[in-house]
Motif scaffolding. Structure first.
Motif, PDB file in Angstrom:
ATOM      1  N   SER A  32      -1.028 -11.548   5.423  1.00  0.00           N
ATOM      2  CA  SER A  32      -2.246 -11.547   4.609  1.00  0.00           C
ATOM      3  C   SER A  32      -2.654 -10.176   4.075  1.00  0.00           C
ATOM      4  CB  SER A  32      -3.398 -12.136   5.417  1.00  0.00           C
ATOM      5  OG  SER A  32      -3.543 -11.421   6.625  1.00  0.00           O
ATOM      6  N   ARG A  33      -1.956  -9.102   4.485  1.00  0.00           N
ATOM      7  CA  ARG A  33      -2.349  -7.797   3.957  1.00  0.00           C
ATOM      8  C   ARG A  33      -1.194  -6.793   4.016  1.00  0.00           C
ATOM      9  NH1 ARG A  33      -1.895  -5.034   8.233  1.00  0.00           N
ATOM     10  NH2 ARG A  33      -2.847  -5.717  10.172  1.00  0.00           N
ATOM     11  N   PRO A  34      -1.311  -5.729   3.208  1.00  0.00           N
ATOM     12  CA  PRO A  34      -0.262  -4.704   3.194  1.00  0.00           C
ATOM     13  C   PRO A  34      -0.323  -3.850   4.464  1.00  0.00           C
ATOM     14  CG  PRO A  34      -2.114  -3.972   1.867  1.00  0.00           C
ATOM     15  CD  PRO A  34      -2.426  -5.383   2.303  1.00  0.00           C
ATOM     16  N   PRO A  35       0.644  -2.950   4.663  1.00  0.00           N
ATOM     17  CA  PRO A  35       0.515  -2.012   5.781  1.00  0.00           C
ATOM     18  C   PRO A  35      -0.727  -1.151   5.591  1.00  0.00           C
ATOM     19  CG  PRO A  35       2.414  -1.438   4.398  1.00  0.00           C
ATOM     20  CD  PRO A  35       1.835  -2.685   3.843  1.00  0.00           C
ATOM     21  N   LEU A  36      -1.317  -0.698   6.692  1.00  0.00           N
ATOM     22  CA  LEU A  36      -2.486   0.174   6.627  1.00  0.00           C
ATOM     23  C   LEU A  36      -2.177   1.465   7.365  1.00  0.00           C
ATOM     24  CD1 LEU A  36      -5.256  -2.446   7.600  1.00  0.00           C
ATOM     25  CD2 LEU A  36      -4.691  -1.644   5.286  1.00  0.00           C
ATOM     26  N   LEU A  37      -2.836   2.536   6.947  1.00  0.00           N
ATOM     27  CA  LEU A  37      -2.720   3.798   7.675  1.00  0.00           C
ATOM     28  C   LEU A  37      -3.874   3.882   8.668  1.00  0.00           C
ATOM     29  CD1 LEU A  37      -1.178   6.538   7.909  1.00  0.00           C
ATOM     30  CD2 LEU A  37      -2.898   7.477   6.359  1.00  0.00           C
TER      31      LEU A  37
END
Length: 321
Positions: A32-37
């Motif tokens: 449901s979402r891209p990678p996050l930092l």
């Protein structure tokens, strides 16, 4: 000859935190979402950032001292933050619900990392001169891997302080753990057998960062030390394969690209360097930061990105091509 990787600055966020940024890692993408930092700071907060724009997704509070380490579970669903308050907070990345709070005695929580399968959280145990292993199903402490003290006629308290464990890294198959100590020693453990295997020698100052190369055999280990050098070891054969120098001060962080071809380092000399191991040399120096660079992190998977964080309170994001 293969073309070497190049870095290009994509985006910087000034004052990303209110104080020094000490730690950073990528949270893998979910459906449901891209990678996050994920970043952690002396300001006692943990922040999540959306990639490329470095748009702030959320600020997590709850620690009462500076955050020394953040790590993400391979599923991308949960992550953990550790602080100088000796608490590890395990949380749901998307909702921020607290999943577990792991407590330790003072100064016994430093760097931490989930194993590649996500079943175990390894925590560098600082003054306990050990690595603590927590089961991610029950959040119970399941094992303590102790760094053997040097044998001598008079074991003193000084010898144990030298084994203060700062850094930890899993091999790609999850069968080996490496930890780095204040005296420069790197210790290798066989995790399934909970057994100390051997030390890797060569550094004489603190080893603050370690990373295994992603190749399936997982023998190659990179280390960063306050002595200014980056070493490359055969972790199984105890041999040093190479030593690289170029930073003019402490090397605080090292990471390896997902394809294993390049490594990046951050240093007290305020620079980020990109190295080509085959050339045993730095191929690029980035001077975006105005103070020491505490962490560098390649984004897992494709779409080459590298992030760096610094005492200057900023985050820099680079495109790797």
């Amino acid at each position: 000859m293969a073309k070497s990787m190049k870095l290009a600055g994509l985006k910087s966020v000034e004052n990303a935190h209110d104080e020094s940024v000490w730690t950073a890692t990528w949270v893998p993408a979910t459906n449901s979402r891209p990678p996050l930092l994920l970043t952690g700071s002396l300001d006692e907060t943990v922040k999540l950032w959306r990639p490329d724009e470095l748009e702030l997704v959320r600020t997590n509070t709850g620690h009462c001292l500076g955050v020394v380490s953040v790590t993400a579970h391979p599923s991308g669903v949960i992550a953990a933050s550790a602080s100088l308050d000796s608490l590890v907070r395990v949380f749901d990345v998307d909702t921020n619900a607290t999943i577990a709070t792991l407590e330790a005695p003072p100064s016994e929580v430093w760097q931490m990392q989930f194993d590649p399968k996500g079943t175990t959280l390894a925590v560098a145990g600082g003054g306990s001169a050990s690595i603590k292993l927590w089961d991610t199903a029950t959040w119970r402490l399941v094992s303590t891997l102790s760094v053997p003290r040097p044998e001598g006629p008079k074991p003193s308290d000084k010898s144990s302080s030298k084994k203060f464990v700062l850094s930890v890294a899993w091999s790609p198959d999850g069968r080996r753990l490496a930890c780095g100590s204040i005296d420069g020693t790197i210790s290798i453990f066989d995790v399934p057998r909970a057994k100390f295997l051997h030390h890797l020698e060569g550094h004489y100052m603190p080893v603050r960062s370690l990373v295994f190369s992603p190749e399936p055999d997982g023998r190659k280990l990179y280390s960063a030390s306050d002595d200014g050098h980056v070493h490359v070891y055969d972790a199984e054969g105890k041999a040093i394969i190479g030593a690289m120098s170029g930073h003019s001060s402490w090397v605080l962080s090292v990471d390896v690209s997902p394809d294993g071809e390049a490594i990046a380092t951050g240093s007290s000399d305020k620079t980020v360097r990109l190295w080509d191991f085959k050339m045993r040399a730095a191929i690029q120096t980035m001077s975006n930061h105005t103070d020491q660079v505490w962490a560098v992190a390649f984004r897992p998977g494709g779409g080459g990105r590298l992030a760096s964080v610094s005492d200057d309170k900023s985050i820099s994001l680079y495109h790797c091509s």
